[in-house]
Design a protein around this motif. Structure first.
Motif, PDB file in Angstrom:
ATOM      1  N   SER A   1       0.811  -1.224   0.000  1.00  0.00           N
ATOM      2  CA  SER A   1       0.000   0.000   0.000  1.00  0.00           C
ATOM      3  C   SER A   1       0.845   1.274   0.000  1.00  0.00           C
ATOM      4  N   GLU A   2       2.091   1.185   0.471  1.00  0.00           N
ATOM      5  CA  GLU A   2       2.976   2.358   0.471  1.00  0.00           C
ATOM      6  C   GLU A   2       3.181   2.908  -0.941  1.00  0.00           C
ATOM      7  N   GLU A   3       3.079   2.021  -1.932  1.00  0.00           N
ATOM      8  CA  GLU A   3       3.251   2.473  -3.321  1.00  0.00           C
ATOM      9  C   GLU A   3       2.192   3.490  -3.718  1.00  0.00           C
ATOM     10  N   ASN A   4       1.046   3.455  -3.044  1.00  0.00           N
ATOM     11  CA  ASN A   4      -0.018   4.399  -3.389  1.00  0.00           C
ATOM     12  C   ASN A   4       0.047   5.708  -2.611  1.00  0.00           C
ATOM     13  N   ARG A   5       0.941   5.777  -1.626  1.00  0.00           N
ATOM     14  CA  ARG A   5       1.002   7.006  -0.823  1.00  0.00           C
ATOM     15  C   ARG A   5       1.191   8.261  -1.690  1.00  0.00           C
ATOM     16  N   PRO A   6       2.128   8.234  -2.660  1.00  0.00           N
ATOM     17  CA  PRO A   6       2.307   9.450  -3.476  1.00  0.00           C
ATOM     18  C   PRO A   6       1.035   9.863  -4.217  1.00  0.00           C
ATOM     19  N   TYR A   7       0.208   8.892  -4.609  1.00  0.00           N
ATOM     20  CA  TYR A   7      -1.041   9.238  -5.303  1.00  0.00           C
ATOM     21  C   TYR A   7      -2.036   9.871  -4.343  1.00  0.00           C
ATOM     22  N   PHE A   8      -2.080   9.372  -3.108  1.00  0.00           N
ATOM     23  CA  PHE A   8      -2.987   9.966  -2.118  1.00  0.00           C
ATOM     24  C   PHE A   8      -2.547  11.395  -1.766  1.00  0.00           C
ATOM     25  N   VAL A   9      -1.235  11.593  -1.687  1.00  0.00           N
ATOM     26  CA  VAL A   9      -0.709  12.943  -1.440  1.00  0.00           C
ATOM     27  C   VAL A   9      -1.109  13.867  -2.586  1.00  0.00           C
ATOM     28  N   LYS A  10      -0.958  13.347  -3.812  1.00  0.00           N
ATOM     29  CA  LYS A  10      -1.306  14.129  -5.001  1.00  0.00           C
ATOM     30  C   LYS A  10      -2.793  14.502  -4.999  1.00  0.00           C
ATOM     31  N   MET A  11      -3.627  13.578  -4.562  1.00  0.00           N
ATOM     32  CA  MET A  11      -5.074  13.853  -4.474  1.00  0.00           C
ATOM     33  C   MET A  11      -5.335  14.994  -3.494  1.00  0.00           C
ATOM     34  N   ARG A  12      -4.683  14.904  -2.336  1.00  0.00           N
ATOM     35  CA  ARG A  12      -4.913  15.955  -1.331  1.00  0.00           C
ATOM     36  C   ARG A  12      -4.449  17.315  -1.866  1.00  0.00           C
ATOM     37  N   GLU A  13      -3.286  17.319  -2.516  1.00  0.00           N
ATOM     38  CA  GLU A  13      -2.757  18.580  -3.065  1.00  0.00           C
ATOM     39  C   GLU A  13      -3.695  19.147  -4.132  1.00  0.00           C
ATOM     40  N   LEU A  14      -4.211  18.247  -4.967  1.00  0.00           N
ATOM     41  CA  LEU A  14      -5.134  18.693  -6.014  1.00  0.00           C
ATOM     42  C   LEU A  14      -6.390  19.307  -5.388  1.00  0.00           C
ATOM     43  N   SER A  15      -6.875  18.663  -4.340  1.00  0.00           N
ATOM     44  CA  SER A  15      -8.067  19.157  -3.662  1.00  0.00           C
ATOM     45  C   SER A  15      -7.829  20.546  -3.053  1.00  0.00           C
ATOM     46  N   VAL A  16      -6.642  20.758  -2.510  1.00  0.00           N
ATOM     47  CA  VAL A  16      -6.293  22.086  -1.967  1.00  0.00           C
ATOM     48  C   VAL A  16      -6.205  23.113  -3.106  1.00  0.00           C
ATOM     49  N   ASP A  17      -5.557  22.715  -4.204  1.00  0.00           N
ATOM     50  CA  ASP A  17      -5.451  23.630  -5.361  1.00  0.00           C
ATOM     51  C   ASP A  17      -6.831  24.047  -5.839  1.00  0.00           C
ATOM     52  N   ILE A  18      -7.741  23.093  -5.905  1.00  0.00           N
ATOM     53  CA  ILE A  18      -9.093  23.395  -6.392  1.00  0.00           C
ATOM     54  C   ILE A  18      -9.809  24.320  -5.418  1.00  0.00           C
ATOM     55  N   SER A  19      -9.689  24.054  -4.113  1.00  0.00           N
ATOM     56  CA  SER A  19     -10.402  24.947  -3.183  1.00  0.00           C
ATOM     57  C   SER A  19      -9.867  26.361  -3.242  1.00  0.00           C
ATOM     58  N   MET A  20      -8.586  26.508  -3.548  1.00  0.00           N
ATOM     59  CA  MET A  20      -8.025  27.862  -3.633  1.00  0.00           C
ATOM     60  C   MET A  20      -8.548  28.653  -4.828  1.00  0.00           C
ATOM     61  N   GLU A  21      -9.150  27.947  -5.787  1.00  0.00           N
ATOM     62  CA  GLU A  21      -9.767  28.640  -6.925  1.00  0.00           C
ATOM     63  C   GLU A  21     -11.068  29.350  -6.526  1.00  0.00           C
ATOM     64  N   ASN A  22     -11.606  28.978  -5.351  1.00  0.00           N
ATOM     65  CA  ASN A  22     -12.851  29.595  -4.862  1.00  0.00           C
ATOM     66  C   ASN A  22     -13.971  29.625  -5.893  1.00  0.00           C
ATOM     67  N   ILE A  23     -14.253  28.470  -6.458  1.00  0.00           N
ATOM     68  CA  ILE A  23     -15.312  28.389  -7.474  1.00  0.00           C
ATOM     69  C   ILE A  23     -16.664  28.278  -6.759  1.00  0.00           C
ATOM     70  N   ASP A  24     -17.633  29.073  -7.219  1.00  0.00           N
ATOM     71  CA  ASP A  24     -18.981  29.019  -6.625  1.00  0.00           C
ATOM     72  C   ASP A  24     -19.538  27.603  -6.707  1.00  0.00           C
ATOM     73  N   ASN A  25     -20.235  27.176  -5.647  1.00  0.00           N
ATOM     74  CA  ASN A  25     -20.901  25.875  -5.640  1.00  0.00           C
ATOM     75  C   ASN A  25     -19.921  24.692  -5.567  1.00  0.00           C
ATOM     76  N   VAL A  26     -18.655  24.978  -5.269  1.00  0.00           N
ATOM     77  CA  VAL A  26     -17.672  23.901  -5.169  1.00  0.00           C
ATOM     78  C   VAL A  26     -17.044  23.890  -3.787  1.00  0.00           C
ATOM     79  N   ASP A  27     -17.154  22.744  -3.140  1.00  0.00           N
ATOM     80  CA  ASP A  27     -16.552  22.511  -1.837  1.00  0.00           C
ATOM     81  C   ASP A  27     -15.552  21.398  -1.999  1.00  0.00           C
ATOM     82  N   MET A  28     -14.428  21.480  -1.353  1.00  0.00           N
ATOM     83  CA  MET A  28     -13.530  20.332  -1.409  1.00  0.00           C
ATOM     84  C   MET A  28     -13.496  19.676  -0.029  1.00  0.00           C
TER      85      MET A  28
END
Ligand SMILES: *Cc1c(COP(=O)(O)O)cnc(C)c1O
Length: 234
Positions: free
Chosen positions: A171-198
């Protein structure tokens, strides 16, 4: 007590979840277990319900419809599988959340059916985080543009991201992908798009849910570790 093992498995999974949460760096301890019950008979879901599970994940419209009427109505059903646009109407008012939005066409179909029923439905955007040929989902680099496009649709509320990580032995092999998901989610929330919650990150399955929780999962989707191996032969 034919299904006594289910209670034991759930206790074990919950214990692992608690321990993974303790290892998580962030202060938030928000994670919910979705019992993935696809292919399993409703009696096994009832056993999981009796052991405290209230969130169930299914990947087939027909199975949700069959099980929905047989089980208590305080269950929150999560649609976690690929969804065809022409089948949205059958489940739109039965599910709490659709985890697998991966096209504008599907988002439009969900919006249309939600409006008909006068509801607003939570959806997650499925991300193909490892860029696998065989997987559904939006490429990470296209996520912001995609979310902008569908965020204007009435009747749907974008509540986070979902991914099915690669199948791995360790499962450690997937850690970088989970980190990438979290980072992507933060990037998206910083866009402050109406009707979008992360708010939600749906990631982690039987093989890797502990690592996913350490990296910020808020929904883990666990099937085999609760209900045992699936048999697709019948
Ligand atoms: C089947 C399935 C799961 C659960 O997988 P297990 O390895 O049995 O825990 C989780 N997410 C999705 C999308 C699935 O289809």
């Amino acid at each position: 007590m034919e299904y006594e093992f289910i209670q034991k498995n759930i206790n074990k999974v919950n214990e692992n979840i608690d321990n993974a949460l303790k290892r998580r760096k962030e202060t938030s301890n928000n994670v919910q277990l979705i019992a993935v019950s696809k292919t399993k008979p409703w009696e096994m879901l009832q056993a999981a319900y009796d052991s405290g599970c209230r969130l169930f994940g299914e990947n087939k419209v027909q199975e949700i419809m069959d099980k929905y009427d047989k089980l208590p109505n305080d269950i929150k059903w999560h649609m976690i599988g690929h969804l065809q646009t022409n089948k949205v109407k059958y489940i739109i008012d039965k599910v709490a959340c659709i985890h697998s939005v991966d096209s504008v066409r599907l988002a439009e179909a969900i919006s249309k059916e939600a409006i008909k029923k006068n509801i607003v439905i939570d959806v997650l955007i499925e991300i193909n985080i490892a860029d696998e040929e065989s997987k559904f989902g939006i490429k990470p680099e296209n996520a912001i543009e995609f979310i902008r496009e569908i965020s204007v649709l009435p009747g749907i509320h974008i509540n986070g991201l979902m991914t099915v990580a690669p199948y791995v032995e360790d499962s450690e092999e997937n850690r970088p992908y989970f980190v990438k998901m979290r980072e992507l989610s933060v990037d998206i929330s910083m866009e402050n798009i109406d009707n979008v919650d992360m708010s939600e990150l749906s990631m982690g399955m039987s093989g890797d849910y502990e690592v996913a929780i350490e990296e910020g999962a808020t929904f883990v989707r666990v099937g085999t570790s609760i209900f045992g191996e699936r048999n697709y032969s019948h």
